[in-house]
Design a protein around this motif. Structure first.
Motif, short mmCIF file in Angstrom:
data_model
loop_
_atom_site.label_atom_id
_atom_site.label_comp_id
_atom_site.label_asym_id
_atom_site.label_seq_id
_atom_site.Cartn_x
_atom_site.Cartn_y
_atom_site.Cartn_z
N LEU A 1 0.85 -1.18 0.00
CA LEU A 1 0.00 0.00 0.00
C LEU A 1 0.89 1.23 0.00
O LEU A 1 2.09 1.13 0.26
CB LEU A 1 -0.97 0.00 1.18
CG LEU A 1 -0.39 -0.09 2.59
CD1 LEU A 1 0.02 1.27 3.10
CD2 LEU A 1 -1.42 -0.71 3.50
N THR A 2 0.31 2.36 -0.30
CA THR A 2 1.07 3.60 -0.31
C THR A 2 0.33 4.66 0.49
O THR A 2 -0.88 4.58 0.68
CB THR A 2 1.29 4.13 -1.75
OG1 THR A 2 0.03 4.52 -2.30
CG2 THR A 2 1.96 3.10 -2.63
N ASN B 1 7.96 0.01 5.95
CA ASN B 1 8.20 1.08 4.98
C ASN B 1 9.31 0.62 4.02
O ASN B 1 10.43 0.35 4.44
CB ASN B 1 8.60 2.35 5.72
CG ASN B 1 8.77 3.58 4.86
OD1 ASN B 1 9.53 4.46 5.22
ND2 ASN B 1 8.08 3.69 3.75
N VAL B 2 8.98 0.50 2.72
CA VAL B 2 9.93 0.04 1.71
C VAL B 2 10.94 1.16 1.43
O VAL B 2 10.57 2.33 1.34
CB VAL B 2 9.18 -0.34 0.41
CG1 VAL B 2 10.14 -0.65 -0.72
CG2 VAL B 2 8.24 -1.50 0.67
N ARG B 3 12.20 0.77 1.31
CA ARG B 3 13.24 1.76 1.04
C ARG B 3 12.99 2.44 -0.30
O ARG B 3 12.79 1.79 -1.33
CB ARG B 3 14.60 1.09 1.04
CG ARG B 3 15.71 2.09 0.86
CD ARG B 3 17.05 1.41 0.88
NE ARG B 3 18.06 2.39 0.54
CZ ARG B 3 19.22 2.49 1.14
NH1 ARG B 3 19.53 1.65 2.09
NH2 ARG B 3 20.09 3.40 0.76
N GLY B 4 13.01 3.76 -0.26
CA GLY B 4 12.80 4.55 -1.47
C GLY B 4 14.06 5.24 -1.90
O GLY B 4 15.16 4.80 -1.57
N VAL C 1 10.50 7.44 0.95
CA VAL C 1 9.53 7.65 -0.12
C VAL C 1 10.15 7.36 -1.47
O VAL C 1 11.38 7.37 -1.62
CB VAL C 1 8.97 9.09 -0.11
CG1 VAL C 1 8.24 9.39 1.20
CG2 VAL C 1 10.06 10.11 -0.38
N ILE C 2 9.29 7.12 -2.45
CA ILE C 2 9.72 6.94 -3.84
C ILE C 2 9.17 8.13 -4.63
O ILE C 2 7.95 8.33 -4.71
CB ILE C 2 9.21 5.61 -4.41
CG1 ILE C 2 9.78 4.44 -3.59
CG2 ILE C 2 9.58 5.49 -5.90
CD1 ILE C 2 9.25 3.08 -3.99
N THR C 3 10.08 8.89 -5.20
CA THR C 3 9.71 10.08 -5.96
C THR C 3 8.91 9.69 -7.20
O THR C 3 9.25 8.74 -7.90
CB THR C 3 10.98 10.84 -6.37
OG1 THR C 3 11.74 11.13 -5.18
CG2 THR C 3 10.66 12.13 -7.09
N THR D 1 4.77 11.69 -5.20
CA THR D 1 5.71 10.93 -4.37
C THR D 1 4.93 10.18 -3.31
O THR D 1 3.99 10.72 -2.72
CB THR D 1 6.72 11.90 -3.74
OG1 THR D 1 7.46 12.51 -4.81
CG2 THR D 1 7.66 11.20 -2.79
N ARG D 2 5.29 8.93 -3.04
CA ARG D 2 4.57 8.12 -2.06
C ARG D 2 5.52 7.32 -1.19
O ARG D 2 6.59 6.89 -1.62
CB ARG D 2 3.63 7.12 -2.76
CG ARG D 2 2.50 7.75 -3.53
CD ARG D 2 1.50 8.42 -2.60
NE ARG D 2 0.37 8.97 -3.28
CZ ARG D 2 0.26 10.23 -3.68
NH1 ARG D 2 1.25 11.07 -3.49
NH2 ARG D 2 -0.82 10.66 -4.27
N ALA D 3 5.08 7.09 0.04
CA ALA D 3 5.72 6.11 0.92
C ALA D 3 5.06 4.78 0.60
O ALA D 3 3.84 4.67 0.54
CB ALA D 3 5.48 6.48 2.38
N VAL D 4 5.87 3.77 0.35
CA VAL D 4 5.36 2.44 0.01
C VAL D 4 5.56 1.52 1.20
O VAL D 4 6.62 1.55 1.85
CB VAL D 4 6.09 1.87 -1.23
CG1 VAL D 4 5.59 0.47 -1.57
CG2 VAL D 4 5.91 2.81 -2.43
N TYR D 5 4.55 0.73 1.51
CA TYR D 5 4.60 -0.20 2.64
C TYR D 5 4.36 -1.62 2.14
O TYR D 5 3.56 -1.84 1.22
CB TYR D 5 3.55 0.17 3.69
CG TYR D 5 3.93 1.44 4.41
CD1 TYR D 5 4.66 1.39 5.59
CD2 TYR D 5 3.61 2.69 3.88
CE1 TYR D 5 5.04 2.54 6.22
CE2 TYR D 5 3.98 3.84 4.52
CZ TYR D 5 4.71 3.77 5.69
OH TYR D 5 5.10 4.92 6.33
N GLU D 6 5.03 -2.58 2.78
CA GLU D 6 4.93 -3.97 2.40
C GLU D 6 4.64 -4.82 3.64
O GLU D 6 5.21 -4.59 4.70
CB GLU D 6 6.25 -4.42 1.78
CG GLU D 6 6.31 -5.91 1.49
CD GLU D 6 7.70 -6.32 1.04
OE1 GLU D 6 7.80 -6.94 -0.03
OE2 GLU D 6 8.68 -6.05 1.77
N LEU D 7 3.76 -5.78 3.47
CA LEU D 7 3.48 -6.78 4.52
C LEU D 7 3.73 -8.15 3.90
O LEU D 7 3.06 -8.53 2.95
CB LEU D 7 2.03 -6.68 5.00
CG LEU D 7 1.61 -7.70 6.04
CD1 LEU D 7 2.36 -7.47 7.35
CD2 LEU D 7 0.12 -7.64 6.27
#
Length: 127
Positions: free
Chosen positions: A75-76, A95-98, A107-109, A117-123
């Motif tokens: 999710l972002t 929080n996935v490394r951006g 964040v990933i630009t 630009t969004r912060a990406v999260y992983e489960l």
């Protein structure tokens, strides 16, 4: 929890709810809601926050993902949505490394297009 498909008569209610999420969530055009087969723009109405609604939704999504043999959920969130970042981490998302940090959040630009630009999260779903 009851999760139901979006129907045309519900779109004005969805748009009104999304307007409460500004500036982190903004409604698109009405026609856009029929173009996606993913979960997007998840928010809880302010009057129902802190009651476990998001946790229940994520638990249901996790169960369905398990049935579909998914290995991960993503999710972002917008970079400035600190409450969302805390929620996702509390629910086990990482929080996935951006490519940079904003206020301590990776964040990933331009993740969702120029200027988005969004912060990406992983489960990771353990099998």
């Amino acid at each position: 929890m009851i999760i139901e498909p979006l129907r045309v008569p519900l779109i004005p209610d969805v748009v009104a709810l999304m307007e409460l999420g500004a500036p982190y969530i903004t409604p698109r055009t009405y026609s856009d809601y029929w173009l996606y087969s993913e979960f997007q723009d998840i928010m809880t109405h302010p009057e129902h926050r802190r009651r476990g609604v998001t946790r229940a939704l994520v638990d249901d999504l996790r169960k369905q993902a398990w049935v579909w043999s998914c290995r991960r959920l993503y999710l972002t969130s917008g970079p400035g949505n600190i409450a969302a970042h805390k929620t996702w981490e509390t629910l086990g998302f990482a929080n996935v490394r951006g490519d940079r940090f904003i206020d301590g959040v990776s964040v990933i630009t331009d993740y969702k297009g120029p200027g988005k630009t969004r912060a990406v999260y992983e489960l990771v779903l353990e099998r």
